[in-house]
Design a protein around this motif. Structure first.
Motif, PDB file in Angstrom:
ATOM      1  N   UNK A 285       0.690  -1.392   0.207  1.00 12.93           N
ATOM      2  CA  UNK A 285      -0.041   0.091  -0.169  1.00 12.93           C
ATOM      3  C   UNK A 285       0.949   1.227   0.047  1.00 12.93           C
ATOM      4  N   UNK A 286       2.082   1.140   0.388  1.00  9.76           N
ATOM      5  CA  UNK A 286       3.114   2.376   0.597  1.00  9.76           C
ATOM      6  C   UNK A 286       4.287   2.015   0.866  1.00  9.76           C
ATOM      7  N   UNK A 287       5.343   2.864   0.724  1.00 13.54           N
ATOM      8  CA  UNK A 287       6.691   2.728   0.888  1.00 13.54           C
ATOM      9  C   UNK A 287       7.332   3.888   1.401  1.00 13.54           C
ATOM     10  N   UNK A 288       8.780   3.762   1.977  1.00  4.92           N
ATOM     11  CA  UNK A 288       9.493   5.071   2.016  1.00  4.92           C
ATOM     12  C   UNK A 288      11.004   4.658   1.778  1.00  4.92           C
ATOM     13  N   UNK A 289      11.781   5.053   1.233  1.00  2.00           N
ATOM     14  CA  UNK A 289      13.050   4.572   0.844  1.00  2.00           C
ATOM     15  C   UNK A 289      13.941   5.940   1.097  1.00  2.00           C
ATOM     16  N   UNK A 290      15.038   5.693   1.937  1.00  2.00           N
ATOM     17  CA  UNK A 290      15.848   6.918   2.408  1.00  2.00           C
ATOM     18  C   UNK A 290      17.319   6.217   2.656  1.00  2.00           C
ATOM     19  N   UNK A 291      18.130   7.242   2.652  1.00  2.00           N
ATOM     20  CA  UNK A 291      19.458   6.974   2.971  1.00  2.00           C
ATOM     21  C   UNK A 291      19.876   7.138   4.554  1.00  2.00           C
ATOM     22  N   UNK A 292      18.838   7.663   5.078  1.00  2.82           N
ATOM     23  CA  UNK A 292      18.866   7.696   6.560  1.00  2.82           C
ATOM     24  C   UNK A 292      18.265   6.676   7.380  1.00  2.82           C
ATOM     25  N   UNK A 293      18.688   6.307   8.479  1.00  2.00           N
ATOM     26  CA  UNK A 293      18.160   5.164   9.265  1.00  2.00           C
ATOM     27  C   UNK A 293      16.496   5.108   9.624  1.00  2.00           C
ATOM     28  N   UNK A 294      15.989   4.264   9.939  1.00  4.05           N
ATOM     29  CA  UNK A 294      14.399   4.403  10.050  1.00  4.05           C
ATOM     30  C   UNK A 294      14.034   5.321  11.471  1.00  4.05           C
ATOM     31  N   UNK A 295      13.153   5.895  11.290  1.00  2.00           N
ATOM     32  CA  UNK A 295      12.867   6.890  12.252  1.00  2.00           C
ATOM     33  C   UNK A 295      11.314   7.075  12.236  1.00  2.00           C
ATOM     34  N   UNK A 296      10.833   7.913  13.475  1.00  2.00           N
ATOM     35  CA  UNK A 296       9.426   8.043  13.619  1.00  2.00           C
ATOM     36  C   UNK A 296       8.770   8.653  12.370  1.00  2.00           C
TER      37      UNK A 296
END
Length: 639
Positions: A285-296
């Protein structure tokens, strides 16, 4: 990797409602501002047949062009979530628990309402009014009372009264003899009389009893087997997952892939992926891709991504295919990590009618679905050049960094294409069909199944996104407002300078900040109920991310420069960026920093061009259809 989202024409008004689609209902078409009746759902790709109430002519439209017909709009709930006091929020939650069993349409019959009213000890009229208030926004926020202030001692329990009520509930009501609510009220009154205490009101006692979860009530009142059957999942199953978006699961993972920077095409390390999946259909249903470590914020942005339509995402990444998954979930299930336990995140979910639940400790089956999906994804990643594999045995002598070829943008395009054109269409072994087939079956039904109907959409996408941004509370001084040592100022703050409450204490105001670009913050004006962008007080300071600012402060600390002023920040930021650029072709860490800087630069929030320097006297509403087509409307990577 998603990008900045505040639309340049964002009007600052909060609209926290839902678009609930139903045949025969009347809606406003944003294209011509005319009223239309919804005649028929045409397909699963958000197309409907609508009929103009004036001309009686019918036409095909996208559901994203429609908005609710507003009657008696509640101005008092058009506020920032953090502005709703805990007292009023608790009252709203209590009302919600009372009407919760009645929220299904078929249960609105007078007999059901009357029975529930008798059970919870309120009038039928109150329940009808609360149901209407809830459905007007599709949110608990609709149940927040208009503030009239507290009468001294009204509906407040002393410590002794509170302990008495909880003791009677735990020792008397939660007993295998199963006493009724009325008997429990009488027991509270009896014990209070013995102790010489004033008894709490009957309504207060009822409300406390109704806070007990159904599982606890069944288990402690001698119905352990029933509680177990209803609330204990079987292996490879999940309780109460009967239709799409009934439950989605969210989890993080470092991606088993080394990526390269855009400029030098050299390794910079592994990105992180936050993934949301519908348990019923296994659709992503969705995603979030980042160079930063997982956060709130990773979780919050993934939730927003899950709810919003995906057409623009496919277009931005040049992926051909369909990803017709959007809408509010009933429940979000997550593990017990600190990034999921933020109070702000919980309150944001509640305001949008979403239950945020945590995996029971020692019950891994509750999280197995999303973990298996992530495992499936990583197996596919293991076929890409630059993979790290999942362990050293698999990796063997493979040189991941030497083989790395994909940038973060290129990997995101690969990821979306895999989700849409491979994973969603491949037969799932447990379902016996593909996730997209299961989704369509759950939404539209067939001759043997009744579909649940079109998912509910947010009335205003900007409100949804702002609701999940990090918030801060600060006082406003004559020189503006200060956050993390940075000063912000705009004339929109003037009337609140050195403002104090009735006790003479400095009043704090709400601000929201996009960590990717802290060059401006969003001030919530409690009088006008609008957001205003507040830039740096020193206009010579460049835009920067919170990540860069922390590095600047560390650099100045190492130089033993204790008093930090604007010019120092400007010079240090320039020096840092120059050093990163010079060393980017030599070191992986510098290349990763340079790439993050570019990603954050892409993500910067654009000031609403329609907002004047001072407060507006009227608001112009921007159609959501325009928001979806504007090049500045993107979805953001936040540290």
């Amino acid at each position: 990797m998603t990008r900045g989202f505040i639309h340049p024409r964002y009007h600052g008004r909060l609209e926290r409602g839902r678009l609930i689609l139903k045949k025969g209902n009347i809606y406003v078409n944003r294209e011509d501002d005319e009223q239309y009746e919804l005649i028929e759902y045409l397909d699963e790709d958000a197309q409907v047949m609508i009929r103009n109430l004036h001309t009686r002519q019918s036409k095909i439209a996208s559901v994203h062009q429609l908005e609710n017909l507003k009657v008696n709009e509640r101005e008092d709930v058009s506020v920032d979530l953090s502005a709703i006091s805990d007292e009023y929020w608790e009252k709203a939650l209590e009302k919600y628990e009372m009407i919760k069993p009645l929220l299904n349409y078929e249960q609105h019959c007078p007999a059901s309402v009357k029975e529930r009213a008798k059970e919870v000890g309120v009038s039928d009229r109150s329940l009808y009014r609360w149901i209407q208030a809830y459905k007007s926004l599709g949110s608990i926020a609709g149940l927040v009372s208009r503030k009239r202030g507290w009468a001294e001692g009204n509906s407040r329990l002393s410590k002794e009264q509170d302990e008495l009520v909880m003791t009677v509930i735990n020792e008397f009501y939660l007993h295998k003899q199963r006493p009724t609510i009325e008997q429990t009220i009488r027991e509270v009154q009896r014990v209070a009389s013995q102790k010489g205490l004033d008894s709490p009101s009957r309504r207060t006692i009822r409300q406390r009893i109704l806070r007990v979860s159904e599982e606890e009530r069944l288990r402690k009142r001698g119905q352990k087997e029933k509680a177990k059957n209803k609330f204990t999942p079987k292996p490879n199953s999940f309780p109460n997952v009967d239709f799409p978006l009934s439950v989605i699961q969210i989890d993080h993972t470092p991606v088993d892939l080394i990526i390269v920077d855009n400029q030098y095409r050299k390794p910079i390390g592994r990105p992180y992926l936050t993934l949301a999946m519908d348990v019923y259909s296994r659709m992503i249903t969705g995603y979030y891709l980042s160079l930063d470590a997982p956060s709130v914020t990773s979780v919050a942005m993934c939730i927003a991504s899950s709810i919003l339509p995906k057409e623009r995402l496919l277009l931005d990444n040049n992926v051909k295919g369909e990803w017709a998954v959007f809408g509010y979930p009933n429940k979000i299930h997550v593990d017990n990590g600190a990034d999921f336990r933020s109070l702000d995140l919980s309150k944001s979910c509640e305001a949008h009618g979403i239950a945020l639940e945590f995996r029971p400790v020692g019950r891994p089956e509750f999280g197995g679905h999303i973990e298996r999906v992530i495992g499936t994804f990583m197996k596919e990643v293991h076929g890409l050049s630059g993979t790290t594999f999942s362990n050293t045995k698999e990796k063997d002598t493979y040189q991941s960094e030497a083989e790395a070829v994909m940038t973060l943008d290129e990997f995101e395009t690969w990821l979306i294409n895999y989700i849409v054109n491979v994973y969603h269409k491949r037969v799932h072994s447990t379902l016996g069909m593909s996730p997209v087939q299961k989704w369509r079956l759950g939404i539209w039904g067939d001759k043997d199944h009744i579909g649940c109907g079109h998912p509910q959409l947010p009335v205003d996408e900007q409100t949804l996104l702002l609701d999940f941004l990090p918030s801060e509370k600060r006082t406003i001084q004559h020189n503006g407002v200060t956050i993390d040592g940075l000063r912000y100022y705009d004339v929109a703050l003037n009337m609140y300078i050195n403002d104090s409450d009735e006790n003479g204490k400095s009043k704090e105001f709400l601000f929201r900040r996009d960590p990717r670009n802290i060059g401006k913050i969003w001030f919530y004006d409690p009088t006008l109920k609008r957001y205003f962008p507040i830039p740096f007080a020193d206009q010579s300071l460049p835009d920067m991310s919170i990540w860069e600012y922390k590095q600047v402060r560390q650099l100045l600390k190492e130089k033993d420069e204790k008093l930090i002023h604007s010019q120092q920040i400007h010079d240090a930021l320039t020096e840092m960026r120059k050093l990163i650029e010079q060393s980017a072709h030599r070191t992986k860490k510098a290349r990763r920093q340079a790439q993050r800087q570019k990603v954050h630069a892409k993500s910067k929030v654009v000031l609403p061009t329609s907002l004047p320097e001072s407060k507006p006297t009227e608001t112009v509403k921007t159609p959501a259809s325009n928001l979806l087509l504007d090049n500045d409307f993107t979805f953001g990577e936040i540290e």
